[in-house]
Design a protein around this motif. Structure first.
Motif, PDB file in Angstrom:
ATOM      1  N   ARG A 236       0.828  -1.207   0.000  1.00  0.00           N
ATOM      2  CA  ARG A 236       0.000   0.000   0.000  1.00  0.00           C
ATOM      3  C   ARG A 236       0.863   1.260   0.000  1.00  0.00           C
ATOM      4  NH1 ARG A 236      -4.219   1.990  -2.203  1.00  0.00           N
ATOM      5  NH2 ARG A 236      -5.327   3.534  -0.948  1.00  0.00           N
ATOM      6  N   VAL A 237       1.910   1.274   0.807  1.00  0.00           N
ATOM      7  CA  VAL A 237       2.812   2.435   0.837  1.00  0.00           C
ATOM      8  C   VAL A 237       3.480   2.614  -0.518  1.00  0.00           C
ATOM      9  CG1 VAL A 237       4.919   3.368   1.872  1.00  0.00           C
ATOM     10  CG2 VAL A 237       3.178   2.309   3.333  1.00  0.00           C
ATOM     11  N   LEU A 238       3.889   1.510  -1.135  1.00  0.00           N
ATOM     12  CA  LEU A 238       4.512   1.591  -2.458  1.00  0.00           C
ATOM     13  C   LEU A 238       3.551   2.185  -3.484  1.00  0.00           C
ATOM     14  CD1 LEU A 238       7.030   0.867  -4.163  1.00  0.00           C
ATOM     15  CD2 LEU A 238       5.956  -1.347  -4.616  1.00  0.00           C
ATOM     16  N   GLU A 239       2.281   1.829  -3.382  1.00  0.00           N
ATOM     17  CA  GLU A 239       1.280   2.299  -4.345  1.00  0.00           C
ATOM     18  C   GLU A 239       0.925   3.765  -4.146  1.00  0.00           C
ATOM     19  OE1 GLU A 239      -1.993  -0.227  -3.523  1.00  0.00           O
ATOM     20  OE2 GLU A 239      -1.113  -2.005  -4.447  1.00  0.00           O
ATOM     21  N   GLN A 240       0.720   4.162  -2.884  1.00  0.00           N
ATOM     22  CA  GLN A 240       0.114   5.469  -2.631  1.00  0.00           C
ATOM     23  C   GLN A 240       0.904   6.372  -1.682  1.00  0.00           C
ATOM     24  OE1 GLN A 240      -2.593   6.660  -4.138  1.00  0.00           O
ATOM     25  NE2 GLN A 240      -2.900   4.791  -5.341  1.00  0.00           N
ATOM     26  N   GLY A 241       1.995   5.892  -1.112  1.00  0.00           N
ATOM     27  CA  GLY A 241       2.759   6.712  -0.184  1.00  0.00           C
ATOM     28  C   GLY A 241       3.362   7.936  -0.863  1.00  0.00           C
ATOM     29  N   GLN A 242       3.482   9.010  -0.112  1.00  0.00           N
ATOM     30  CA  GLN A 242       4.033  10.253  -0.641  1.00  0.00           C
ATOM     31  C   GLN A 242       5.546  10.304  -0.421  1.00  0.00           C
ATOM     32  OE1 GLN A 242       2.213  12.639  -2.414  1.00  0.00           O
ATOM     33  NE2 GLN A 242       0.828  10.859  -2.334  1.00  0.00           N
ATOM     34  N   PRO A 243       6.317  10.579  -1.482  1.00  0.00           N
ATOM     35  CA  PRO A 243       7.783  10.633  -1.340  1.00  0.00           C
ATOM     36  C   PRO A 243       8.215  11.546  -0.195  1.00  0.00           C
ATOM     37  CG  PRO A 243       7.190  10.714  -3.646  1.00  0.00           C
ATOM     38  CD  PRO A 243       5.901  10.811  -2.880  1.00  0.00           C
ATOM     39  N   GLY A 244       9.212  11.064   0.552  1.00  0.00           N
ATOM     40  CA  GLY A 244       9.714  11.799   1.693  1.00  0.00           C
ATOM     41  C   GLY A 244       8.999  11.507   2.995  1.00  0.00           C
ATOM     42  N   GLU A 245       7.875  10.793   2.925  1.00  0.00           N
ATOM     43  CA  GLU A 245       7.086  10.514   4.126  1.00  0.00           C
ATOM     44  C   GLU A 245       7.511   9.207   4.790  1.00  0.00           C
ATOM     45  OE1 GLU A 245       4.555  12.329   5.672  1.00  0.00           O
ATOM     46  OE2 GLU A 245       5.331  13.901   4.344  1.00  0.00           O
ATOM     47  N   THR A 246       7.228   9.110   6.082  1.00  0.00           N
ATOM     48  CA  THR A 246       7.402   7.869   6.823  1.00  0.00           C
ATOM     49  C   THR A 246       6.034   7.403   7.314  1.00  0.00           C
ATOM     50  OG1 THR A 246       7.751   8.972   8.968  1.00  0.00           O
ATOM     51  CG2 THR A 246       9.699   8.576   7.600  1.00  0.00           C
TER      52      THR A 246
END
Length: 352
Positions: A236-246
């Motif tokens: 899910r993080v790979l699909e929709q995560g925002q660059p620079g975020e944790t």
């Protein structure tokens, strides 16, 4: 195609098996095959062109660069790490080499690869760094759970090396613009976990009639995350995560170690009746043992719509059953190296 490092380890194995079940996209698996890396875990994928295995070290930047240029992955999922606190106490240098130097060299290879991509490819590329809640240190009993904004306060050589790698990943985003993502997970458990960690160690020792060693008073609290839930969160993080975020990934299952061991004993009794509780043995605590970890996973649920599917009750039942059904796997991984490690870490500890 995506590239995963450490794909023959515990979490990597489960991630790859889930990926192949749910996606047609290829996955390139780079693994050094240290003691915890086991290609037997991926035997069901033999001959499957969707999974490509390459034996190699993330510290070998030339090899990583060659793989990136050949296979042109759209993403890197970085799981390769030395991950056992006790081993880091006995031999911290391996942790510095793999977790810090290895991450640095992987980032360098990724940075040079990324900057030469076409603008659309650059926009879609991701470097996902899989980290741990241990980088945040220890919590008091009543303290709020770790959020993504918690200060890094590592207390073991392992967690210090992971915190350093987190900082490198952050720096490559802010300095070079590399589109990175970082996840911090709580304690994982499930199938294929090497039996040096608490849950598989207790299961395998109990079945062998060996002592169940509990550090200190056994009241160290951890948040427990079923490994397949972790894998779904990473996707899910790979699909929709925002660059620079944790993103924190947790199971909402805070439990003391001693309760975990009693639960395992209870489940085993239903399958193979015996007095497993009598095997519980309290031993000298590990140096610098963190008292409590707890993950606040509200951000990933709020922003990405993810939450764990398993409760601890359902996850631990599946886990114990898997080890009961896969005793040949357990016997194969309990090699001479494993026995030597058990002697180093446990035999010298006094019984309380």
């Amino acid at each position: 195609m995506i590239l995963i490092t450490g794909g023959a380890g515990f979490i990597g194995t489960n991630f790859i098996l889930d990926w192949v079940r749910q996606s047609d996209e290829g996955i390139l698996n780079l693994d050094k095959l240290t003691y915890a890396g086991n290609l037997q875990n991926l035997a069901s994928l033999a001959g499957n062109p969707q999974h490509i295995f390459t034996h190699g070290d993330i510290c070998d930047q030339e090899k990583v660069t060659a793989l990136l240029n050949r296979y042109r992955p759209r993403a890197i999922i970085h799981m390769a790490a030395e991950s056992h606190v006790d081993r880091s106490i006995h031999g911290p240098e391996d942790f510095v080499q793999t977790n810090i130097t290895g991450t640095f060299r992987l980032l360098e290879a990724a940075r040079h690869y990324w900057k030469d991509l076409t603008p659309p490819q650059k926009a879609h590329f991701r470097f996902l760094h899989v980290s741990t809640d241990e980088v945040f240190g220890s919590l008091d009993q009543q303290a709020p759970a770790f959020t993504e904004n918690h200060c890094l306060r590592p207390n073991s050589p392992y967690s210090a090396s992971k915190a350093a790698s987190d900082c490198l990943v952050r720096a490559y985003f802010h300095t070079y613009g590399l589109p990175v993502l970082t996840t911090h997970c709580s304690n994982n458990y499930g199938a294929y976990q090497f039996p040096e960690k608490l849950i598989p160690l207790m299961i395998t020792n109990a079945l062998a009639g060996k002592p169940l060693p509990i550090y200190g008073d056994g009241q160290q609290i951890r948040d427990w995350l079923y490994v397949n839930d972790h894998c779904s969160a990473i996707r899910r993080v790979l699909e929709q995560g925002q660059p620079g975020e944790t993103y924190n990934i947790g199971g909402w299952n805070e439990k003391p170690n001693l309760e975990i061991v009693h639960t395992i004993c209870d489940i085993l009794q239903t399958y193979r009746p015996a007095d497993y509780h009598a095997l519980i043995t309290f031993i000298t605590d590990r140096p610098g043992h963190d008292r409590r970890y707890a993950i606040d996973a509200r951000k990933i649920e709020r922003e990405l719509g993810w939450k764990p599917a398993e409760t601890f009750a359902t996850g631990i039942e599946k886990t114990v059953h898997w080890y009961l059904e896969n005793q040949d796997w357990v016997a194969n991984v309990q090699s001479g190296d494993y026995r030597k490690w058990v002697e180093i870490n446990y035999d010298g500890r006094s019984i309380q």
